[in-house]
Structure formats: C-alpha cells, structure tokens
Write an enzyme that holds these catalytic residues in place. Sequence first.
Site, PDB file in Angstrom:
ATOM      1  N   ASP A 114       9.655   6.878 -45.696  1.00 42.18           N
ATOM      2  CA  ASP A 114       9.857   5.596 -46.372  1.00 42.18           C
ATOM      3  C   ASP A 114       8.530   4.880 -46.590  1.00 42.18           C
ATOM      4  OD1 ASP A 114      11.705   3.971 -47.571  1.00 42.18           O
ATOM      5  OD2 ASP A 114      12.187   2.820 -45.771  1.00 42.18           O
TER       6      ASP A 114
ATOM      7  N   ASP B 284      19.020   3.028 -46.418  1.00 42.45           N
ATOM      8  CA  ASP B 284      18.522   2.089 -45.420  1.00 42.45           C
ATOM      9  C   ASP B 284      19.643   1.564 -44.528  1.00 42.45           C
ATOM     10  OD1 ASP B 284      15.898   2.288 -46.350  1.00 42.45           O
ATOM     11  OD2 ASP B 284      16.232   0.770 -47.887  1.00 42.45           O
TER      12      ASP B 284
END
Length: 286
Positions: free
Chosen positions: A147, A196
Amino acid sequence: MPFVNMGMMLGSCGTLGLGCWRLSESIEEVEEVENVTIERDTAILAPLGASAALLCAYFVGELFWAIILGYCVFGVMCIPFVLKPKFRNTFMTTTLACVIVGLWLITGMWIVHDIITVSIIVTSFCVIRVPSAKVYSLLLAGLVLYDVFWVFYSKQIFGEGVMVSVATAHRGHLNAPGTLIFPIGLGNHALLGAGDVIIPGLVVSTLYRYEACHARRNKELTVLAIIGFGLGMLMCNFMLDITRHSQPALLYVVPFTVLPTLLLAYKQGDLFPLWNGWEDTMYERL
C-alpha cells in the site's frame, strides 16, 4: 472534513460489525460455504499478486469493463448471502440483488454502489479464513508495504500514483468498483478501497472465530480490533487533512488493529494458541 472523517470511520466500522453479525447469525451455515483459507505461503506472496493485478488494471484500460462485470456478478451473489439469515427466499433476495445491481449500472448512485461493496466485504469476511495470528500478521505486514509503495512511491516510476489512478478511475457515471464512497457536499466524495476494510477485517473475523470457539461471550478481542480499526481510520483521515495527499490506509489501520489485540491476547493468556493456530483441534466446537 471532520464529519466526513467520522462518517468514514463509522461506516467502515459498521461494515465490520455487520460481518460479525452475519458470521454469528448462522455460523454453521457459513462454514458449509466453500471457504478460502490463506496459508503462510499465500500470505507472503499476496503483495506480489496484488501488485500484478493493480498494474493490469492500470495499463489495460479495457479491463475496467471486465472489472465492472465481475463487480456485478459478485454483487448478485453476495447480497443474497448477507440477507439470508433474515430472508430465506433465495429467489426474492436474488431478484432484489439484480435490481440493485441494475440500478447501479443505470444511475451510478453512490449509495447503491456502497450497498454492493458492503455486501462483497461482508461475504469476504465470512468465507475467507486465516488459521492464525502469525499468518495474518505476515499478510498484513506485506500488504502495508504494498500500500505504501503504490500510494507514495509509484509516482516516481510511473509519473502518477498508480493506486490513486486506479481507485479514481471511472467511465461516465460509474465509479471504480471495489470502493466505498462517502459524499462531501455537492458533487464531491471521498473514497475508501474495499481492501482497506477486507484486509483488517480478516483480523476481526479470525479473532471472532477464536472467541466463538472458546465460548467467549464478551468478544473482547473482536471489539478491541474494531475499535482499533476505527482509530486507525481517524488517524489516516487526520493525516489526509494535514498533508492533502492520498494516504495508504493500511499504514495506519494495521498497527492500530493488530498490536493492541496481540497485547490483550498476551494478557489473557491467549497469545500462544492464537499465534500458532487452534482450529486443527478445537474448531469443531463452533
């Protein structure tokens, strides 16, 4: 922005809470569904696989419509799964799912988009299993690096943030699938990737299964994980407000979710079985 931050936190935490409800409502039925178990090798390779998929979506624009198709198919499958404990009529729930997906294709309404995404997140919460805290710690550590790289550093290689480019892609009135949309005033919105929520959600679902296996009524580890997730989301949005730059949500969410629960597990004497896995001998108690 504070209201948006709170709305994003409550919305994402509420999605995890819905996942816990779906898992608890009929846990035997959930376990009859073909589960996907993430083992250690899969956890280690997950960032590479996710990077390959991200690059495909970035470079091959035609894949957008394939992703749209997959999103619609998953929506039709997942909405009935989420509703099944309350509505046993499969034909009715499948018809409703088709109407919802069709409405999204026609209008692109953010609330309909979010209904589909939430149903996919909740289904993933129930059918993806992680056997131990060791495995989900490996998985989340690698995905944090993934990420961070694709949000912060890919611009130096590709000229723009690849993750942001893919997440904000749209065709006409359709936003990129696999996101949660939070409106900001008129015509503006904030985005949160479904990953997420799904990735930290694996921690929550693992802790829930562990506590259900041990007949824990209070579900202290599960509740702490959801609270930690919410605090991580607040921190992410706080940094977003300060920097005015897209943030890798997992960088903030993962430490707030994993570390406090491991500390509490240690305090309760649960760390060893949770870290090494317990399902081989105790899972049948579910």
